[in-house]
Design a protein around this motif. Structure first.
Motif, PDB file in Angstrom:
ATOM      1  N   TRP A  50       1.435  -1.432   4.454  1.00 60.65           N
ATOM      2  CA  TRP A  50       1.181  -0.112   3.890  1.00 60.65           C
ATOM      3  C   TRP A  50       2.367   0.812   4.089  1.00 60.65           C
ATOM      4  O   TRP A  50       2.653   1.665   3.266  1.00 60.65           O
ATOM      5  CB  TRP A  50      -0.074   0.494   4.492  1.00 60.65           C
ATOM      6  CG  TRP A  50      -1.345  -0.170   4.081  1.00 60.65           C
ATOM      7  CD1 TRP A  50      -1.510  -1.116   3.115  1.00 60.65           C
ATOM      8  CD2 TRP A  50      -2.625   0.070   4.630  1.00 60.65           C
ATOM      9  NE1 TRP A  50      -2.825  -1.478   3.035  1.00 60.65           N
ATOM     10  CE2 TRP A  50      -3.540  -0.769   3.956  1.00 60.65           C
ATOM     11  CE3 TRP A  50      -3.113   0.894   5.634  1.00 60.65           C
ATOM     12  CZ2 TRP A  50      -4.899  -0.790   4.241  1.00 60.65           C
ATOM     13  CZ3 TRP A  50      -4.466   0.875   5.931  1.00 60.65           C
ATOM     14  CH2 TRP A  50      -5.348   0.046   5.231  1.00 60.65           C
ATOM     15  N   GLN A  51       3.050   0.664   5.218  1.00 62.21           N
ATOM     16  CA  GLN A  51       4.220   1.504   5.479  1.00 62.21           C
ATOM     17  C   GLN A  51       5.326   1.248   4.457  1.00 62.21           C
ATOM     18  O   GLN A  51       6.096   2.154   4.150  1.00 62.21           O
ATOM     19  CB  GLN A  51       4.750   1.247   6.893  1.00 62.21           C
ATOM     20  CG  GLN A  51       3.839   1.795   7.964  1.00 62.21           C
ATOM     21  CD  GLN A  51       4.355   1.473   9.341  1.00 62.21           C
ATOM     22  OE1 GLN A  51       4.667   0.329   9.646  1.00 62.21           O
ATOM     23  NE2 GLN A  51       4.455   2.496  10.175  1.00 62.21           N
ATOM     24  N   ASP A  52       5.395   0.026   3.949  1.00 55.23           N
ATOM     25  CA  ASP A  52       6.383  -0.281   2.916  1.00 55.23           C
ATOM     26  C   ASP A  52       6.061   0.440   1.608  1.00 55.23           C
ATOM     27  O   ASP A  52       6.958   0.775   0.848  1.00 55.23           O
ATOM     28  CB  ASP A  52       6.438  -1.789   2.656  1.00 55.23           C
ATOM     29  CG  ASP A  52       7.018  -2.561   3.826  1.00 55.23           C
ATOM     30  OD1 ASP A  52       7.712  -1.951   4.668  1.00 55.23           O
ATOM     31  OD2 ASP A  52       6.753  -3.777   3.912  1.00 55.23           O
ATOM     32  N   VAL A  53       4.773   0.683   1.377  1.00 53.83           N
ATOM     33  CA  VAL A  53       4.328   1.308   0.130  1.00 53.83           C
ATOM     34  C   VAL A  53       4.328   2.830   0.243  1.00 53.83           C
ATOM     35  O   VAL A  53       4.700   3.531  -0.697  1.00 53.83           O
ATOM     36  CB  VAL A  53       2.909   0.807  -0.239  1.00 53.83           C
ATOM     37  CG1 VAL A  53       2.383   1.506  -1.480  1.00 53.83           C
ATOM     38  CG2 VAL A  53       2.908  -0.701  -0.421  1.00 53.83           C
ATOM     39  N   GLU A  54       3.895   3.342   1.392  1.00 52.42           N
ATOM     40  CA  GLU A  54       3.771   4.793   1.596  1.00 52.42           C
ATOM     41  C   GLU A  54       4.688   5.251   2.729  1.00 52.42           C
ATOM     42  O   GLU A  54       4.428   4.984   3.906  1.00 52.42           O
ATOM     43  CB  GLU A  54       2.317   5.158   1.939  1.00 52.42           C
ATOM     44  CG  GLU A  54       1.398   5.227   0.762  1.00 52.42           C
ATOM     45  CD  GLU A  54       1.710   6.373  -0.184  1.00 52.42           C
ATOM     46  OE1 GLU A  54       2.332   7.378   0.212  1.00 52.42           O
ATOM     47  OE2 GLU A  54       1.307   6.255  -1.348  1.00 52.42           O
ATOM     48  N   GLN A  55       5.753   5.917   2.380  1.00 50.87           N
ATOM     49  CA  GLN A  55       6.735   6.396   3.359  1.00 50.87           C
ATOM     50  C   GLN A  55       6.099   7.296   4.420  1.00 50.87           C
ATOM     51  O   GLN A  55       6.510   7.288   5.574  1.00 50.87           O
ATOM     52  CB  GLN A  55       7.854   7.146   2.626  1.00 50.87           C
ATOM     53  CG  GLN A  55       8.969   7.619   3.518  1.00 50.87           C
ATOM     54  CD  GLN A  55       9.741   6.487   4.168  1.00 50.87           C
ATOM     55  OE1 GLN A  55       9.890   5.425   3.594  1.00 50.87           O
ATOM     56  NE2 GLN A  55      10.230   6.725   5.359  1.00 50.87           N
ATOM     57  N   ALA A  56       5.085   8.054   4.066  1.00 51.97           N
ATOM     58  CA  ALA A  56       4.449   8.983   5.009  1.00 51.97           C
ATOM     59  C   ALA A  56       3.816   8.260   6.200  1.00 51.97           C
ATOM     60  O   ALA A  56       3.622   8.862   7.252  1.00 51.97           O
ATOM     61  CB  ALA A  56       3.380   9.809   4.290  1.00 51.97           C
TER      62      ALA A  56
END
Length: 94
Positions: free
Chosen positions: A26-32
């Motif tokens: 998920w961190q790869d998809v959403e920078q936040a």
């Protein structure tokens, strides 16, 4: 029964194990979501972060949930402390 258990987001729930395993993807998809390396650290981070930073993480999870409903599990898990507080106050009223 705890609020977390009722929502299916206690630490032992299979839902939470799945969500925790997905966190790096998920961190790869959403920078936040890159504010913490491990999902279990997120509640403590949110408690000490600025409202705009917290909002960015929550918005990132919500956007992610459009494609991956497991992100809703993470969102539910994040509201457990507040929901538990409210449940405790309601219990005292009865």
């Amino acid at each position: 029964m705890s609020v977390a258990k009722c929502l299916g987001v206690d630490d032992l729930a299979p839902n939470m194990q799945e969500v925790r395993a997905e966190w790096p993807c998920w961190q790869d998809v959403e920078q936040a979501l890159t504010v913490v390396d491990d999902l279990v650290v997120l509640p403590r981070w949110m408690k000490h972060s600025a409202p705009i930073e917290r909002d960015a993480v929550l918005a990132g999870l919500r956007r992610l949930a459009e494609r991956d409903p497991r992100a809703y599990v993470a969102l539910a898990w994040l509201v457990v402390p507040g929901a538990s507080l409210v449940a405790g106050r309601l219990r005292r009223l009865g």
